[in-house]
Design a protein around this motif. Structure first.
Motif, short mmCIF file in Angstrom:
data_model
loop_
_atom_site.label_atom_id
_atom_site.label_comp_id
_atom_site.label_asym_id
_atom_site.label_seq_id
_atom_site.Cartn_x
_atom_site.Cartn_y
_atom_site.Cartn_z
N LEU A 252 0.85 -1.49 -0.31
CA LEU A 252 -0.33 -0.44 -0.03
C LEU A 252 1.10 1.77 0.49
N GLU A 254 0.42 3.86 2.02
CA GLU A 254 0.81 4.83 3.21
C GLU A 254 1.98 4.00 3.77
N GLU A 255 1.65 2.34 3.35
CA GLU A 255 2.55 1.18 4.38
C GLU A 255 3.99 1.10 4.19
N GLN A 256 4.30 2.11 2.46
CA GLN A 256 5.69 2.23 1.77
C GLN A 256 5.81 3.66 2.86
N ASN A 258 4.87 4.94 5.30
CA ASN A 258 5.31 5.23 6.58
C ASN A 258 7.01 4.28 6.78
N GLN A 259 7.75 3.06 5.44
CA GLN A 259 8.55 2.90 6.36
C GLN A 259 9.80 3.70 5.50
N PHE A 260 9.46 4.50 4.48
CA PHE A 260 10.54 5.74 4.28
C PHE A 260 10.60 6.55 5.67
N GLU A 261 10.04 6.45 5.71
CA GLU A 261 9.68 7.61 7.34
C GLU A 261 10.69 6.77 7.80
N LEU A 262 10.27 5.56 8.18
CA LEU A 262 10.92 4.87 9.47
C LEU A 262 12.40 4.51 9.40
N ALA A 263 12.63 4.63 7.86
CA ALA A 263 14.34 4.68 7.79
C ALA A 263 14.69 6.19 7.70
N GLU A 265 13.92 8.17 10.00
CA GLU A 265 14.46 8.67 11.14
C GLU A 265 14.97 7.55 12.06
N PHE A 291 11.31 8.30 -2.68
CA PHE A 291 9.91 8.98 -1.97
C PHE A 291 9.29 9.87 -2.78
#
Lengths: 492, 899
Positions: A252, A254-256, A258-263, A265, A291
């Motif tokens: 999804l 948004e799923e990804q 969030n991954q970009f954001e975690l990476a 962080e 992204f």
């Protein structure tokens, strides 16, 4: 940032402050936009380019249209009435000097293949008529009516030469070196290396329709400049226009996200431990760009966003022979519009131009596929004002022999001809409606001063505000032949 | 500051007024000799007017020598630019008179500077030294074992004496040793190219013995993955490439199919700790020194890799260039068109080096399973011979062109043979003793000249016929049985005759050969008859098919094609039968050999060259080798560039260390594992890579860490990244591969990256590794490292990471239902460390966000698991959130970093 860590040379500090070092150079260039850099000659020490022009540039971007296969200069932009007059005779039967005995003949036809290439002394007449066009009255072959209609915007160069008499000349015109010499970075990578991008969400050196074959990868490659400066082939209409640019199946958005954001962080937390590590900060930045790129590339390639009228002006109509070239050239415009520095377009099939046989038929078809799209591009750029900041280069690897190729009984084609050929420039910083240079009466040798292909590179770089001599990388000595000379006679 | 002008004049920069050749007075800034003039003269003039050469008796490498001048007098007159011959010569309008003769003319700005300097009186520094004697250049001097410098502070072995003494000298403070987790990750990635497993990580943490680390080192050096990891390094240096040219045609132009046998030789040799000198000798001359051993002969892949179908001259040029660069650190290629501009290597010496390779040719030897090779196909450049990939072979070199002379040519163009220059005999560069190479021709054993003597060839030829006979018997076709029996008998007879001719078997060769030939002729006839009979039958059958096809166009077309083929088969069978019948009347003793035949001698040139290169007396070889090793352990070489130890290369940062290591390599009888062990157990290697409070001042003095005050973090190689993704999820398949894997399988095949095809053309790199600086197979003496956005996409959108993350997440989720324990285990598996509190919090937050997202997606029926991949995502929010966490950790900067 801890002030203790700022005790570096000014340049390094600046780059690291931006999260970049030499490693992150491609990314750093975005921070150096607009304005002219201060030459780093002061310190004397080598430093990578800043991504800024060294002097006031005339052009921001380049659209490099390459017709793989070698179109005939004689049947496009360099008409030679003598060929009709002496058709069927040999060079000896003409009042002109024997071109095979010219001092440049052997030097400018070096075979990669270890055998002598046959020579063709029987003169082949022109396969198409020519008319004068526009206010400039430049002659253009009747196969190219649309390009002819833009002739007052073109600067035709008729005295180009190269030195390879076979198709590795395709790599040569892009890297500057004969295949039997060393491999050098291609012109697009030098531009990318020198200037970086105006839009970091897109690759800055894009390739459309190429590389043409396995062994012409060199023509877009960056060699020792590293992969970040290599041409990125973009596939128009493909599910994934560049490798890995499409989310995995069932993932999804948004799923990804969030991954970009975690990476970002987690990498940010790691960067605290290595505050002076440029690579980490470059990587953090790279996640942001990745992204964005994932969305920006499909958007740039989406030709549906263009009006029907524009699409048609490039010849993009279903089933038309001009559609492929039209899509590539329209995409090229969309890319430069979005800040891509160098777009290398291969609009046509090799067989159209490499006319050892049936030149009339093949060139006729080839011209029909590219004529409208190329003219469409020039007119479109012009109407948008983009032609003032975009340089269009239209070229090929070599011309074709004035003599009739008779190898293996063939009788209606021309062989490869490195000694003289024609290209054109249009747009930023070059003369309009101008013809520069000439070949001899037979269309054989480029007349003095003939231009070796790296003169195109020098001219392109000059118009972009760069000087290849200032781009040299330590330990990678370049020769004069690599740098070429600016073709001053074509500058506006 | 360098400016002697400044000190001489008591001011940094002075301004003076000069009269230029125009009459206008022009204000110029004073020109500094050391920073502006000398470098220019060095670049443009020293090659002909310096220590290497003194054309016209003139040297320009000190102001004193310039003033002294040459045959035509002083080159400059202080204060008088126009009257100085050097100014006249560099600004001459006539190309033949203008200097420099072999380079571009000086720019007007450069000439102005020279004029300005002369006009100011040509001020010179005191005690200016002329160029050093090239024989005294650091890498050309004999290798001696330097004494260990004294050091204060903790050290672990001899290497540290050199490193820490230098740090003290430079006032740099070394880092502390890195933590155990960092050290473990570092040594695993370095020696075997994949990180430790969680179990290995925990065992190491639990091992509190003094030698915990050394135990790991010893174990990893004996791990077969070491050969794969370090094999890839040497493949970079030796330019390993799969065949290329036009892969899509296919059209072999460069390198050769089967080159992977050389790759396997490299990996095997490293794992055996084969001495480096022996490796060089095998790569250059295995066909001469191990002519009976095909596995060793595969080493000549080093030479096969440069094969170029279109031009044999280019093949030889590449041999010279890359033998010089890889083993000797000499840019011999710079002496191709003219004498070397920086090193004392003449153009003649270039061609003398080439002469070692003049007689070589490519040949394909049969390998087990590859099938019979009936004739030697000679290499005719520019033709289509040898250009189609066929069944598996061993591509190798051998000496074949015994009569070819090495002729010098001008301008790098072989069409311009220099007629006055006599042919050149093989020899190495005299500056490093290469002129003393003695060459002994070599007699080869029978099997080298006639590979049909190999036991496996005989066995396969017999087995093949036994199998045919067996299937004939099952068919109960008497003609086929008779033919197969005859053929089996014939092969036994042929081998029996071979045994007498070439081996110790006793017997009457003439009689045996006659019998073998007779049996072979009979077998050929019977085979031809059965084939003809079969072909005869297939024509009417095919005709019937055509009739049956009726109006069905597709069927008709294929039936017609089948008929056409049946007819041509019949014609061929007919022809074969006619030939076989005609042969019956022959009575000669010529039976068909089991392989082509080659010369039973070799020139010995390459053996002589290899022995000289691999000699302890050669000043370059061991130094170059240890520099390669060091460059890969420490991510930066001691001497740069690694392929140029000549006068143009940079001076080494630690010249004594490089000499000490070189002498150590020789003392270890060229075994590399002892050197690896020394390097990785040094304190220098164990230093932390982060700058700390105590080391921050170093950032100003040595920002690039040239003196190794800390360990250098660097992006991991493409292979490490891809292999690690598979390894940490337990999916890496260790089964050996006797071939190359196509790159299109790079995102699905679970094998180490070293086993994939690699070539310098479109499609020559897997899409992912290409983004992480995979090597350029034409030029990769050192890797580059790049950070770019597409790398993030290659991690997050790659089927390989998507599926691997799911596999690992599920395994860990089974073991650790608890969320924090799961996060910790994921960190340990992927990054070889646990998470910090902040990281733990970030991951928890992420998992919660993902779970919420999936829950609402489930509610709206937008969550799908349809992927077409072999491991689809979970449809359970908790597990799926964990899968995406694991995948994100693959995008962590530490995952792609050598710590």
């Amino acid at each position: 940032m801890d002030p203790l860590l700022r005790q570096k040379s000014p340049r390094r500090t600046f780059l690291s402050d931006c999260g970049m070092g030499f490693t992150g150079l491609a990314l750093s260039t975005m921070l150096f936009r607009d304005g002219i850099s201060k030459a780093n000659a002061e310190s004397g020490a080598w430093a990578p380019p800043t991504g800024q022009p060294l002097f006031q540039p005339k052009a921001k971007s380049v659209i490099w249209i390459f017709l793989s296969g070698g179109y005939s200069h004689l049947e496009t932009f360099d008409p030679k009435p003598a060929l009709n007059k002496f058709a069927g005779k040999t060079f000896d039967d003409t009042p002109f000097a024997d071109p095979f005995k010219h001092p440049y003949h052997d030097a400018r036809s070096r075979s990669v293949i270890q055998k002598k290439r046959d020579l063709y002394p029987e003169i082949m007449p022109l396969q198409i008529g020519f008319k004068k066009h526009g206010q400039s009255g430049i002659e253009v072959a009747d196969w190219l009516p649309n390009i002819a209609s833009c002739v007052d915007d073109l600067c035709v160069v008729r005295n180009m030469y190269t030195t390879d008499n076979d198709h590795a000349a395709e790599n040569q015109i892009h890297t500057g070196r004969h295949k039997l010499d060393s491999i050098e970075p291609s012109i697009g990578s030098w531009v990318h290396y020198g200037l970086g991008s105006l839009n970091d969400n897109l690759p800055s050196f894009c390739v459309l329709g190429g590389p043409t074959r396995n062994n012409t990868r060199t023509s877009i490659d960056s060699n020792y400049l590293g992969p970040k400066h290599a041409g990125i082939p973009l596939k128009i209409g493909a599910a994934s226009p560049l490798p890995y640019a499409k989310r995995g199946a069932a993932v999804l958005a948004e799923e990804q996200a969030n991954q970009f954001e975690l990476a970002r962080e987690l990498n940010g937390l790691a960067a605290v431990q290595y505050p002076e590590d440029d690579a980490i900060r470059a990587r953090i930045k790279s996640y942001e760009l990745a992204f964005n790129m994932q969305m920006a590339v499909p958007e740039a390639l989406d030709l549906k966003k263009e009006s029907v009228a524009i699409r048609e002006s490039y010849g993009i109509e279903s089933g038309s022979v001009t559609t492929t070239a039209g899509q590539r050239l329209l995409t090229a415009r969309r890319l430069v519009e979005r800040g891509v520095r160098f777009v290398q377009v291969f609009p046509s099939r090799y067989g159209y131009w490499d006319s050892h046989q049936k030149l009339k038929e093949n060139h006729g078809k080839g011209c029909a596929t590219i004529d409208k799209p190329v003219a469409g591009l020039i007119k479109d750029l012009k109407q948008r004002g983009l032609l003032d900041e975009t340089l269009v280069v239209f070229c090929t690897e070599f011309g074709r022999t004035p003599g009739l190729e008779t190898r293996s009984g063939k009788k209606d084609g021309r062989d490869h001809h490195p000694h003289g050929f024609s290209i054109f420039f249009a747009g930023a910083g070059v003369k309009k409606g101008h013809v520069y240079g000439a070949t001899d009466e037979l269309g054989f040798h480029a007349l003095e001063p003939g231009h070796y292909i790296t003169d195109i590179h020098a001219t392109v770089l000059h118009l972009l505000g760069l000087d290849s001599r200032k781009l040299e990388v330590p330990g990678r000595k370049r020769l004069d032949i690599d740098h070429g000379n600016v073709m001053k006679g074509i500058l506006a | 500051m360098n400016s002697f002008a400044g000190s001489a004049n008591g001011a940094g920069r002075i301004t003076l007024v000069l009269l230029l050749w125009s009459v206008l007075p022009v204000e110029v800034t004073a020109v500094d000799y050391l920073s502006e003039i000398k470098p220019l003269l060095k670049e443009k003039c020293y090659a002909c007017h310096g220590v290497l050469k003194q054309k016209g008796g003139l040297r320009l490498d000190t102001v004193e020598l310039i003033l002294k001048g040459g045959k035509s007098g002083p080159a400059l007159v202080p204060g008088d630019p126009a009257g100085s011959s050097m100014v006249v010569r560099v600004s001459h309008a006539d190309d033949d008179e203008r200097m420099p003769q072999e380079a571009a003319a000086l720019s007007s700005g450069q000439i102005e500077r020279i004029r300005g300097w002369i006009a100011a009186g040509a001020p010179a520094p005191e005690n200016e030294k002329p160029e050093n004697d090239p024989a005294d250049h650091w890498s050309f001097r004999p290798i001696s074992r330097p004494p260990l410098p004294d050091v204060d502070g903790p050290i672990r072995n001899e290497i540290d004496h050199f490193i820490f003494a230098k740090l003290t000298e430079k006032n740099l403070v070394p880092s502390e040793e890195a933590s155990k987790p960092v050290l473990l990750r570092r040594i695993y990635l370095d020696l075997v190219g994949v990180p430790p497993t969680r179990e290995e990580f925990q065992a190491f943490l639990a091992d509190n013995s003094e030698t915990a680390y050394e135990k790991v080192v010893d174990r990893l050096l004996e791990d077969s993955r070491y050969g794969e990891r370090w094999g890839r390094h040497w493949m970079d240096i030796w330019r390993y490439s799969s065949w290329y040219g036009r892969r899509s045609v296919p059209d072999v132009r460069n390198s050769y199919p089967g080159i992977w046998r050389w790759r396997d030789w490299i990996i095997r040799s490293l794992n055996e700790d084969k001495p480096y000198d022996r490796m060089i000798i095998e790569m250059l001359a295995a066909d001469e020194i191990a002519p009976e051993n095909d596995e060793t002969i595969a080493a000549t892949g080093f030479l096969v890799r440069n094969w170029f179908a279109l031009n044999s001259e280019q093949w030889r040029r590449d041999q010279v260039e890359h033998t010089g660069k890889a083993f000797l650190g000499l840019t011999l290629n710079c002496a191709h068109c003219h004498d070397h501009k920086y090193d004392p290597i003449s153009q003649r010496e270039y061609f003398a080096f080439r002469a070692f390779f003049e007689p070589i040719e490519l040949r394909q030897d049969r390998v087990p399973g590859g099938g019979h090779i009936d004739k030697y196909v000679p290499y005719v450049p520019g033709t289509t011979s040898l250009r189609k990939p066929g069944p598996q072979v061993l591509p190798r070199v051998f000496d074949d062109r015994f009569d070819d002379e090495t002729r010098m040519y001008a301008g790098g163009d072989e069409r311009n043979i220099i007629q006055d220059e006599p042919p050149v005999a093989p020899s190495g560069p005299a500056i490093v003793g290469g002129d003393k190479i003695e060459i002994q021709p070599i007699e080869l054993p029978e099997v080298a000249a006639y590979p049909g003597l190999k036991e496996f060839v005989r066995r396969e030829e017999i087995t093949k016929r036994e199998t045919t006979l067996e299937s004939a018997r099952q068919s109960k076709d008497r003609a086929r049985i008779a033919a197969a029996e005859a053929d089996l008998k014939a092969i036994h007879a042929r081998i029996a005759a071979d045994r007498v001719k070439y081996e110790d078997d006793e017997g009457d060769f003439e009689a045996l050969a006659k019998k073998a030939a007779e049996l072979e002729r009979l077998a050929n006839l019977l085979i031809a008859q059965t084939e003809f009979a079969a072909a005869e039958k297939s024509v009417p059958a095919a005709e019937a098919e055509v009739k049956q096809a009726g109006e069905d166009e597709a069927k008709k077309k294929s039936a017609e094609a089948a008929l056409k083929k049946a007819k041509s088969d019949l014609a061929a069978a007919q022809k074969k039968l006619t030939t076989a019948k005609a042969a019956q009347s022959k009575t000669d003793v010529g039976y068909t050999p089991l392989s082509p035949s080659y010369h039973q001698k070799s020139t010995g040139r390459r053996t002589a060259l290899a022995n000289w290169i691999a000699s302890p007396e050669n000043p370059l070889t061991a130094r170059v080798a240890v520099n390669h090793l060091w460059a890969r352990h420490f991510r930066q070489p001691l001497a740069e560039p690694v392929y140029d130890f000549g006068r143009r290369g940079k001076a080494p940062t630690h010249p004594k260390l490089i000499d000490w290591l070189a002498s150590e390599l020789i003392a270890a009888e060229w075994k590399m594992k002892p050197i690896h062990r020394l390097i990785v157990t040094s304190r220098a290697y164990r230093l932390d890579s982060a700058a700390s409070e105590t080391t921050r001042d170093n950032l100003a003095a040595d920002p690039d860490n040239r003196f190794l005050w800390r360990f250098r973090r660097d992006q991991a190689e493409a292979e490490v990244i891809r292999d690690s993704i598979l390894h940490v999820t337990g999916r890496l398949d260790p089964t050996p591969i006797y071939d190359e894997i196509p790159n299109k399988e790079a995102d699905t095949a679970l094998r180490r990256t070293v086993y994939f095809e690699t070539f310098p053309e479109e499609g020559g790199k897997g899409a992912m590794v290409a983004l992480f600086d995979a090597p350029d197979p034409c030029d990769c003496y050192q890797r580059s490292s790049t950070v770019m956005p597409q790398q993030a996409l290659a991690i997050l959108n790659n089927p390989l990471t998507l599926t691997s993350s799911r596999v690992l997440a599920r395994e860990l989720a089974n073991q650790f239902p608890d969320e924090d324990k799961f996060i910790t285990a994921a960190f340990e598996s992927i990054l070889t460390r646990g998470p910090s509190a902040d990281e733990l919090a970030a991951c928890r937050g992420f998992l919660m966000k993902q779970r919420d997202l999936y829950a609402s997606a489930i509610a709206t029926k937008t969550l799908t698991t349809q992927t077409g991949l072999d491991v689809p995502p979970s449809d359970k929010p908790q597990l799926r959130s964990r899968e995406t966490l694991v995948q994100t950790l693959f995008g962590h900067s530490e995952f792609v970093t050598l710590p």
